[in-house]
Design a protein around this motif. Structure first.
Motif, PDB file in Angstrom:
ATOM      1  N   ASN A  81       8.704  -5.653   6.260  1.00 54.66           N
ATOM      2  CA  ASN A  81       8.169  -5.215   4.972  1.00 54.66           C
ATOM      3  C   ASN A  81       8.664  -6.152   3.882  1.00 54.66           C
ATOM      4  O   ASN A  81       9.793  -6.635   3.933  1.00 54.66           O
ATOM      5  N   PHE A  82       7.807  -6.376   2.879  1.00 55.66           N
ATOM      6  CA  PHE A  82       8.155  -7.297   1.801  1.00 55.66           C
ATOM      7  C   PHE A  82       8.151  -6.668   0.421  1.00 55.66           C
ATOM      8  O   PHE A  82       8.727  -7.213  -0.492  1.00 55.66           O
ATOM      9  N   ALA A  83       7.455  -5.563   0.231  1.00 56.29           N
ATOM     10  CA  ALA A  83       7.383  -4.932  -1.081  1.00 56.29           C
ATOM     11  C   ALA A  83       7.291  -3.427  -0.905  1.00 56.29           C
ATOM     12  O   ALA A  83       6.821  -2.937   0.120  1.00 56.29           O
ATOM     13  N   ASP A  84       7.746  -2.696  -1.910  1.00 55.33           N
ATOM     14  CA  ASP A  84       7.602  -1.246  -1.888  1.00 55.33           C
ATOM     15  C   ASP A  84       6.125  -0.903  -2.050  1.00 55.33           C
ATOM     16  O   ASP A  84       5.363  -1.638  -2.653  1.00 55.33           O
ATOM     17  N   GLY A  85       5.741   0.222  -1.514  1.00 52.32           N
ATOM     18  CA  GLY A  85       4.360   0.654  -1.656  1.00 52.32           C
ATOM     19  C   GLY A  85       3.819   1.287  -0.394  1.00 52.32           C
ATOM     20  O   GLY A  85       2.930   2.127  -0.455  1.00 52.32           O
ATOM     21  N   LEU A  86       4.336   0.896   0.752  1.00 53.13           N
ATOM     22  CA  LEU A  86       3.914   1.503   2.010  1.00 53.13           C
ATOM     23  C   LEU A  86       4.915   2.569   2.411  1.00 53.13           C
ATOM     24  O   LEU A  86       6.084   2.504   2.061  1.00 53.13           O
ATOM     25  N   ALA A  87       4.440   3.536   3.176  1.00 55.93           N
ATOM     26  CA  ALA A  87       5.323   4.584   3.671  1.00 55.93           C
ATOM     27  C   ALA A  87       6.386   3.970   4.580  1.00 55.93           C
ATOM     28  O   ALA A  87       6.108   3.020   5.307  1.00 55.93           O
TER      29      ALA A  87
ATOM     30  N   SER B 156      10.650   2.871  13.779  1.00 58.56           N
ATOM     31  CA  SER B 156      10.230   1.774  14.644  1.00 58.56           C
ATOM     32  C   SER B 156       9.208   2.252  15.673  1.00 58.56           C
ATOM     33  O   SER B 156       8.271   1.534  16.015  1.00 58.56           O
ATOM     34  N   ASN B 157       9.359   3.486  16.153  1.00 59.80           N
ATOM     35  CA  ASN B 157       8.395   4.027  17.110  1.00 59.80           C
ATOM     36  C   ASN B 157       7.019   4.203  16.467  1.00 59.80           C
ATOM     37  O   ASN B 157       5.995   3.942  17.107  1.00 59.80           O
ATOM     38  N   GLU B 158       6.978   4.647  15.215  1.00 64.16           N
ATOM     39  CA  GLU B 158       5.696   4.804  14.513  1.00 64.16           C
ATOM     40  C   GLU B 158       5.006   3.452  14.322  1.00 64.16           C
ATOM     41  O   GLU B 158       3.788   3.345  14.452  1.00 64.16           O
TER      42      GLU B 158
ATOM     43  N   GLY C 227      -8.213   0.189   3.065  1.00 61.86           N
ATOM     44  CA  GLY C 227      -7.948   1.583   2.744  1.00 61.86           C
ATOM     45  C   GLY C 227      -8.158   1.768   1.250  1.00 61.86           C
ATOM     46  O   GLY C 227      -8.629   0.865   0.561  1.00 61.86           O
ATOM     47  N   GLU C 228      -7.794   2.914   0.739  1.00 63.60           N
ATOM     48  CA  GLU C 228      -7.952   3.169  -0.691  1.00 63.60           C
ATOM     49  C   GLU C 228      -6.989   2.347  -1.534  1.00 63.60           C
ATOM     50  O   GLU C 228      -7.297   1.997  -2.663  1.00 63.60           O
ATOM     51  N   THR C 229      -5.807   2.051  -0.998  1.00 67.11           N
ATOM     52  CA  THR C 229      -4.779   1.397  -1.801  1.00 67.11           C
ATOM     53  C   THR C 229      -4.241   0.102  -1.210  1.00 67.11           C
ATOM     54  O   THR C 229      -3.355  -0.515  -1.782  1.00 67.11           O
ATOM     55  N   PHE C 230      -4.729  -0.289  -0.037  1.00 69.99           N
ATOM     56  CA  PHE C 230      -4.239  -1.511   0.598  1.00 69.99           C
ATOM     57  C   PHE C 230      -5.300  -2.048   1.537  1.00 69.99           C
ATOM     58  O   PHE C 230      -6.289  -1.377   1.831  1.00 69.99           O
ATOM     59  N   LYS C 231      -5.068  -3.267   2.026  1.00 65.88           N
ATOM     60  CA  LYS C 231      -5.940  -3.797   3.070  1.00 65.88           C
ATOM     61  C   LYS C 231      -5.102  -4.504   4.119  1.00 65.88           C
ATOM     62  O   LYS C 231      -3.988  -4.955   3.859  1.00 65.88           O
ATOM     63  N   MET C 232      -5.671  -4.558   5.317  1.00 71.44           N
ATOM     64  CA  MET C 232      -5.056  -5.252   6.439  1.00 71.44           C
ATOM     65  C   MET C 232      -5.952  -6.432   6.768  1.00 71.44           C
ATOM     66  O   MET C 232      -7.134  -6.251   7.028  1.00 71.44           O
ATOM     67  N   THR C 233      -5.376  -7.619   6.762  1.00 70.88           N
ATOM     68  CA  THR C 233      -6.120  -8.812   7.148  1.00 70.88           C
ATOM     69  C   THR C 233      -5.567  -9.254   8.494  1.00 70.88           C
ATOM     70  O   THR C 233      -4.348  -9.347   8.670  1.00 70.88           O
ATOM     71  N   ILE C 234      -6.466  -9.504   9.441  1.00 69.05           N
ATOM     72  CA  ILE C 234      -6.068  -9.777  10.824  1.00 69.05           C
ATOM     73  C   ILE C 234      -6.499 -11.179  11.219  1.00 69.05           C
ATOM     74  O   ILE C 234      -7.661 -11.550  11.045  1.00 69.05           O
TER      75      ILE C 234
END
Length: 135
Positions: A20-26, A30-32, A64-71
């Motif tokens: 993780n690099f910035a606050d904002g994600l839940a 590690s299992n999740e 998503g509503e507040t973020f995106k995943m680039t693959i």
């Protein structure tokens, strides 16, 4: 325009690197993270077969509503996933640089076993230089 996190998923769907690099994600256990990586691997495999006009490499961006995943899917089926804000416009370029760092710092390391977790100080240092401090 923060970058929230970086995942590297091996060709079998296992999470081999997460940061993780910035606050904002839940905050997840590690299992999740392992479950999410496996789920994304499955979604990616399904989307590669859904194309109505022939073959596809699968989903490249999931929003998503507040973020995106680039693959980024590599030739060896390793997936690099960047979690960013919706307004981030450089995710593709950042992922390409991450892949270059991975190729140089991890795959050239004679002590790294392919498909296993990435435990490379050189990789971490170069990712920090590229993206910033992480937790």
């Amino acid at each position: 325009m923060p970058i929230y996190g970086l995942w590297v998923i091996n060709k079998a769907g296992g999470l081999v690197y997460q940061r993780n690099f910035a606050d904002g994600l839940a905050q997840l256990t590690s299992n999740e993270y392992l479950v999410l990586a496996g789920t994304l691997h499955g979604i990616h495999a399904i989307t590669s077969r859904l194309s109505p006009i022939g073959s596809s490499s699968g989903a490249q961006v999931i929003e998503g509503e507040t973020f995106k995943m680039t693959i980024l899917l590599t030739a060896t089926a390793t997936k690099f996933v960047l979690l960013t804000s919706l307004s981030e416009t450089t995710a593709d370029a950042v992922l390409q640089k991450v892949y270059e760092i991975y190729s140089d710092a991890v795959m050239k390391n004679p002590f790294h076993t392919p498909e296993m977790p990435i435990r490379s100080e050189g990789f971490d240092t170069r990712i920090t230089a590229l993206i910033g401090n992480g937790s």
